[in-house]
Design an enzyme around this catalytic site. Structure first.
Site, PDB file in Angstrom:
ATOM      1  N   ARG A  46      -5.756  35.799   2.503  1.00 13.18           N
ATOM      2  CA  ARG A  46      -6.498  34.793   3.265  1.00 13.18           C
ATOM      3  C   ARG A  46      -7.648  35.398   4.062  1.00 13.18           C
ATOM      4  O   ARG A  46      -8.680  34.778   4.208  1.00 13.18           O
ATOM      5  CB  ARG A  46      -5.563  34.062   4.247  1.00 13.18           C
ATOM      6  N   ASP A 103      -9.498  41.739  18.865  1.00 11.88           N
ATOM      7  CA  ASP A 103      -8.195  41.569  18.221  1.00 11.88           C
ATOM      8  C   ASP A 103      -7.490  42.915  18.308  1.00 11.88           C
ATOM      9  O   ASP A 103      -8.070  43.946  17.971  1.00 11.88           O
ATOM     10  CB  ASP A 103      -8.365  41.151  16.760  1.00 11.88           C
ATOM     11  N   CYS A 130      26.875  28.658  20.715  1.00  5.46           N
ATOM     12  CA  CYS A 130      28.181  28.615  20.058  1.00  5.46           C
ATOM     13  C   CYS A 130      28.044  28.170  18.602  1.00  5.46           C
ATOM     14  O   CYS A 130      28.819  28.603  17.737  1.00  5.46           O
ATOM     15  CB  CYS A 130      29.141  27.699  20.818  1.00  5.46           C
ATOM     16  N   ALA A 155      -7.128  35.294   9.834  1.00  8.15           N
ATOM     17  CA  ALA A 155      -7.618  34.357   8.824  1.00  8.15           C
ATOM     18  C   ALA A 155      -8.704  33.449   9.404  1.00  8.15           C
ATOM     19  O   ALA A 155      -9.792  33.316   8.832  1.00  8.15           O
ATOM     20  CB  ALA A 155      -6.452  33.525   8.283  1.00  8.15           C
ATOM     21  N   ASP A 188      -3.105  32.825  16.944  1.00  8.07           N
ATOM     22  CA  ASP A 188      -1.941  32.345  16.196  1.00  8.07           C
ATOM     23  C   ASP A 188      -0.730  32.124  17.081  1.00  8.07           C
ATOM     24  O   ASP A 188       0.378  32.030  16.598  1.00  8.07           O
ATOM     25  CB  ASP A 188      -1.591  33.328  15.074  1.00  8.07           C
ATOM     26  N   ASN A 189      -0.940  32.062  18.415  1.00 13.13           N
ATOM     27  CA  ASN A 189       0.211  31.772  19.282  1.00 13.13           C
ATOM     28  C   ASN A 189      -0.235  30.971  20.497  1.00 13.13           C
ATOM     29  O   ASN A 189      -1.371  31.083  20.962  1.00 13.13           O
ATOM     30  CB  ASN A 189       0.934  33.054  19.704  1.00 13.13           C
ATOM     31  N   LYS A 201      -8.435  45.229  12.752  1.00  7.78           N
ATOM     32  CA  LYS A 201      -9.000  44.010  12.176  1.00  7.78           C
ATOM     33  C   LYS A 201     -10.406  43.719  12.695  1.00  7.78           C
ATOM     34  O   LYS A 201     -11.316  43.400  11.914  1.00  7.78           O
ATOM     35  CB  LYS A 201      -8.094  42.809  12.490  1.00  7.78           C
TER      36      LYS A 201
END
Length: 1079
Positions: free
Chosen positions: A538, A527, A655, A501, A599-600, A551
């Site tokens: 988008r 990419d 837990c 995007a 994006d990370n 992409k």
């Protein structure tokens, strides 16, 4: 298929699809009770001819959560749905919008609205395309020059979303025509006409939302009027805040304390309701109560609880979001009584009042002279400034004491230009305001917003001759920045990392700006991802026929259609340590700037380190729903991206997830873990064993721990008592899993910890936030139970490569098959260990004799293998959230909701489950456009090269509020030693292939004593080791290759070492990385 045009009627052209989509048909049916197409009124409706020819005598088992979502393509709009929700999307789908003025700003607004999926967009423009317009409108090409602007946009705009009706008006607009729309946007209109149209919209019943916006060079404005009484249903779009109650006092006012595992987000004045309170049940009446004295873990309410029953336990407190009514003034009144301006940059708090006058003066200049001020014309600038002064002098209230002539001169020079970054930025903001107007979601801009980026101008004073047009597509940009900076843009060598995007928006912006479009320029984009359907809402350079393609390749091709001169290379490599042979030293050294579109965080940190190392500017940005941020990382001027980080997200204890969930997120985390364990990890373990039994068994014996034991037990269970050979076996497996998960385990848990259990300190075990669970009683009459079983049995069959029968979706036949399953009785066991320690990292019980147990399991496993048919292999299933036909999300939602039902936690539909379990990042086109526009305004500064840190801006924006916060970047930390100083940007370079002795001597000359030198994890020298002194006469490259086994390819001419030093007083000094050049 491209849309078909039909003949113009009354100066208008309507574009329809050749084949209607089901979404469009449904919208048409919802919008009209007839089935006519009335061409004279330029309205388009659709027949809903979905005749259901096949009759079904019984109800099928529906996919979970799909019952009410057939009007929204969730695959396409999933990221947008995560921001807006279904109801807002439905309101958008029913909205008709007018966008008037199809220069760059109008094109950006229309693009964002079509991607959002409004019902229709009507484009109005009676002007023709000029070469000048190609600086900002990405729909135009050289072939469009001379054509009507609106008509030239239609076909490419329609390609973005065939479900939106695109139409045009190419003649003069009448105010009565505005009644066809819910919202109207004007980007190129005189003030007189704007006042006339806004009066009509403001007084219309119902009011028509009116937005006027302009971008003039590096200056922009927005005015919103949504009517005399506009109700905002959700002011910020955030989920209502909640808290788990720990205690409530009998006081006036009553004090509520909550558990301290999460801070409360309540603010004074918020309204809250109480549920599930035991003891003080008077609070469970559903009446909203006002919060006072809000603290991180407590608050009071405006209520006397003295005489209420004493609080015993439990309770949830939840925020009640209240609608807000806004009273907009019409433009006629607001011009004189404008109220507070929305600020974006607090260093320019006095700028909005000046720009309020400047935009009025520009309108006066154009109306009197019939043209814009000429770029570089001092006469025109003087006339313009005089008009501003006259308007200010005639102001009764709010007269400015000082007029900044320098700012107004810049305004006049660039007034005719629509710059792409400004159009992208304002296109995002205005597009979001239209969504607010149509949906009542998020707080509207109230009412004026002014912005400028004069800092983007070249640092050197511009020669007026440099601003003259060159008869090129960049003339508008040249009129603001000059031909010299334009040349720098065209010759720039740029690396864009990511083409999702953000990447699509950046490529469009760069192509329009002419970046890397010269003979010396080059844009490299990389990419490693491929296009998916969910990208299309988008990532506007992609089309549905591109799904599955790379992409970067598709985006690069689309960008060259915007500007054929763009020199771009598309790669499919992930930028990482593994690809440093592709992105080698030469590649990095030749770059002028790096633009992240990632994006990370990990990828961002890696690129940040490479930019630090090679001292390259990095332009960073990111979005999250309606929020976005930008960060400029400029060598030696600013801190780097990795210098400050957000705290890690809080993870629920193991837990809690496994035995004591208290919210739906816990249930979904557990559900995804079980999905991956049952359907991916165990089948993969089975295949690993069957592929190489000896190697697998040796690895398990070598590990000899609880995890290895658990792996073997899972494989044996899968191949022995849980092995499926028929689909009926899969149904049996699913039914028994239901019993195990949602009945037996709960019975065991409540047997081990009864409802009245206490801890070692005597407090109730089932205290908040723990919730006491109840086992489920399976019933074929409960559709959600059958849905869970159907999804589980189908996916189990896939793992065993068992064909799935057609009758599986028949509720009656499936229920009959389920009823055949024999479910054994369950008796809880004593002495079962259930982990309650929140610090525990595993729920697997450890054993002192794991190794012995593993040996026994290996024998059992070999027996199982002997009973398998030849060539037996399983089919592990990898979780895929974006395919609604694969039953993955059906099973995960079923897992989570059955568990939520056990614990009395609110359930979710499949879409909400997908957002949480699929870890979907909410995203909308408007925030992306805003972020990239802001970054490209900074790119002008970077490529000019002469700006100070005070000129740059980092931004945080939240379009939902709306909020814009701009600030100077933080400078890097400076380290000083004697008369030297350095920052994280510095790297010391030692040339001529030095020996160890020469390196130590060079450091000694700087007043530094090196006591340790390392390459990677290998120590090359340490002053504590006498033998290391024997290495003094060896070259550093010899030590690196022989001792550290460094592999230095022929293309490398240097390597880096980390040196630990101390000064003359034996204080450690943190010095820069040292690069040893050996060639």
């Amino acid at each position: 298929m491209l849309p078909r045009k039909r003949e113009a009627v009354g100066g208008e052209v309507v574009v329809n699809e050749a084949t209607e989509s089901p979404i469009k048909k449904l919208r048409g049916a919802a919008a009209t009770d007839g089935s006519k197409s009335n061409e004279n009124n330029n309205t388009t409706t659709f027949n809903n001819n979905n005749n259901n020819s096949s009759s079904v005598d019984e109800s099928p088992i529906m996919a979970l959560g799909n019952g009410s979502s057939n009007d929204i393509d969730e695959d396409l709009h999933s990221r947008q749905l995560a921001v807006y929700g279904r109801e807002t999307m439905r309101r958008l789908f029913a909205s008709n919008i007018l966008v008037s003025g199809m220069q760059g700003l109008g094109a950006e607004i229309a693009k964002n609205l079509v991607l959002a999926g409004v019902k229709s967009v009507t484009l109005h423009d009676d002007g023709v395309v000029e070469l000048w317009d190609l600086s900002s409108n990405f729909f135009f090409s050289e072939e469009d020059v001379g054509k009507n602007r609106a008509l030239a946009c239609v076909q490419k705009l329609q390609e973005l979303n065939n479900a939106v009706v695109i139409s045009t008006i190419t003649t003069e607009l009448s105010k009565e025509k505005l009644s066809d729309f819910q919202a109207v946007v004007f980007t190129d209109i005189s003030l007189e006409k704007a006042i006339e149209f806004d009066d009509y919209c403001h007084n219309h019943n119902p009011p028509i939302s009116f937005i006027k916006s302009e971008v003039r060079g590096l200056f922009g404005s927005i005015f919103c009027d949504f009517g005399p009484e506009f109700t905002v249903l959700d002011v910020d779009g955030e989920d209502p805040h909640t808290g788990i109650i720990a205690s409530i006092s009998n006081d006036n006012p009553g004090l509520i304390a909550c558990v301290d595992d999460e801070r409360l987000e309540f603010q004074d004045g918020d309204l809250v309701v109480f549920t599930e309170v035991h003891g003080m049940t008077e609070l469970n009446d559903g009446k909203p109560r006002k919060v006072k004295n809000a603290r991180p873990y407590s608050f009071t309410i405006e209520e006397d609880t003295t005489n209420y029953a004493a609080y015993e336990k439990g309770g949830i407190v939840s925020q009640v979001k209240q609608p807000k009514v806004l009273n907009f003034k019409p433009l006629r009144e607001a011009l004189k009584d404008h109220g507070d301006f929305l600020l974006s940059d607090f260093s320019k708090f006095d700028r909005p009042p000046l720009l309020h006058l400047a935009f009025q003066a520009l309108d006066k200049f154009i109306s009197e002279l019939g043209r814009f001020p000429v770029a570089g014309s001092e006469d025109d600038a003087t006339k313009f400034i005089s008009m501003v002064t006259n308007i200010n002098d005639s102001s009764a209230d709010g007269k400015l004491e000082e007029i900044d002539h320098k700012v107004l001169r810049h305004f006049a020079f660039g007034a005719r230009a629509v710059l792409n970054p400004m159009a992208a930025m304002f296109g995002g903001i205005v597009g979001q305001e239209v969504v607010k107007a149509c949906s009542a979601k998020f707080h509207p801009l109230f009412q004026f917003f002014y912005f400028d980026s004069v800092e983007s101008l070249p640092s050197e004073t511009l020669d007026p001759n440099d601003l003259k047009p060159l008869n090129s597509r960049y003339d508008a940009q040249i009129s603001v920045f000059g031909a010299q900076l334009q040349k720098k843009l065209e010759d720039a060598k740029v690396f864009t990392v990511g083409s999702g995007a953000l990447g699509c928006e950046f490529l469009k912006n760069l192509a329009l700006m002419g970046v890397s479009c010269g003979k010396e320029g080059k844009l490299t984009i990389t990419d490693d991802d491929v296009i998916e359907k969910s990208n299309l809402s988008r990532q506007f350079l992609f089309r549905d026929w591109n799904i599955g393609q790379a992409k970067s390749t598709v985006a690069a091709s689309a960008a060259t259609l915007i500007n054929g001169r763009l020199n771009i290379e598309a790669l499919q490599n992930r930028a990482s340590p593994d690809t440093e042979n592709v992105f080698d030293d030469t590649f990095w050294e030749n770059l002028d700037v790096v633009i992240n579109a990632l994006d990370n965080v990990n990828a961002r940190l890696y690129i940040d380190q490479r930019c630090l190392y090679f001292q390259k500017p990095l332009l960073e940005s990111g979005t999250l729903g309606a929020k976005c941020n930008t960060q400029m990382v400029i060598p030696h001027l600013t801190e780097n991206y990795g210098a400050s980080r957000d705290p890690p997200e809080k993870q629920a204890p193991m837990c809690t997830v496994h035995s004591f969930p208290h919210n739906i997120d816990h249930c979904l985390t557990w559900a995804r873990s079980e999905f991956e364990g049952l359907l991916e990890k165990v089948p993969a373990e089975v295949n690993a064993y069957l592929t190489n039994p000896n190697e697998y068994i040796a690895a398990m014996k070598n590990a000899g721990d609880a995890q290895a034991r658990n792996n073997l037990e899972s494989v044996i269970e899968c191949l022995d008592k849980e092995r499926c050979e028929t689909f009926q076996d899969c149904i049996s497996w699913a039914r028994l899993k239901f019993e195990d998960y949602f009945a037996n385990r709960v019975k065991q848990l409540t047997y081990t910890f009864p409802e009245d259990a206490t801890t070692s300190s005597g407090t109730p075990f089932w205290s908040a936030p723990k919730r006491f669970p109840r086992p489920l009683q399976f019933s074929v009459d409960d559709l959600s139970h059958l849905q869970f079983l159907m999804a589980a049995s189908i996916l189990r069959a896939e793992t065993f490569n068992i064909p799935i029968p057609d009758w599986v979706k028949s509720r009656t036949k499936f229920a009959d098959a389920v009823n055949k399953v024999m479910v054994p009785d369950f008796q809880p066991k004593k002495d079962v260990k259930i982990e309650t320690d929140e610090k525990a990292t595993t729920v697997l019980p450890a054993s002192i004799d794991d190794a012995a147990v593993i040996n026994e399991l290996v024998v059992k496993l070999e027996r199982c293998k002997e009973r398998l048919p030849p060539g037996f292999k399983m089919n592990p299933i990898q979780f895929e959230k974006d395919d609604d036909t694969n039953y993955h999300m059906d099973l995960i939602a079923g897992f989570a909701n059955m568990r939520a039902r056990n614990y009395g936690i609110g359930e979710v539909d499949k879409l909400k489950a997908k957002f949480i379990a699929g870890r979907i990042i909410p995203a909308i086109a408007t925030a992306t456009a805003l972020a990239t526009g802001l970054v490209c305004l900074e790119l002008y500064k970077v490529l000019d090269g002469g700006h100070t840190v005070e000129d740059y801006r980092n931004t945080f924006a939240n379009l939902s509020l709306p909020l814009f916060s701009m600030a100077e970047p933080v400078p890097p930390k400076v380290i000083k030693h004697q008369d030297m100083k350095w920052t994280v940007w510095d790297r010391w370079i030692i040339r001529d292939n030095p020996t160890l002795k020469q390196l130590l001597k060079w450091l000694e000359d700087q007043g530094l004593s090196a006591y340790s030198i390392s390459y990677g994890s290998c120590l090359l020298f340490n002053s504590m080791f006498p033998k290391h002194k024997e290495r003094m006469d060896r070259t550093m490259v010899d030590l690196a290759t022989s001792i550290a086994k460094a592999e230095l390819p022929p293309s490398r001419n240097h390597f880096d070492v980390v040196v630990a030093c101390e000064d003359e007083e034996e204080n450690d000094i943190d010095i820069p990385q040292i690069s040893i050049y050996f060639k």
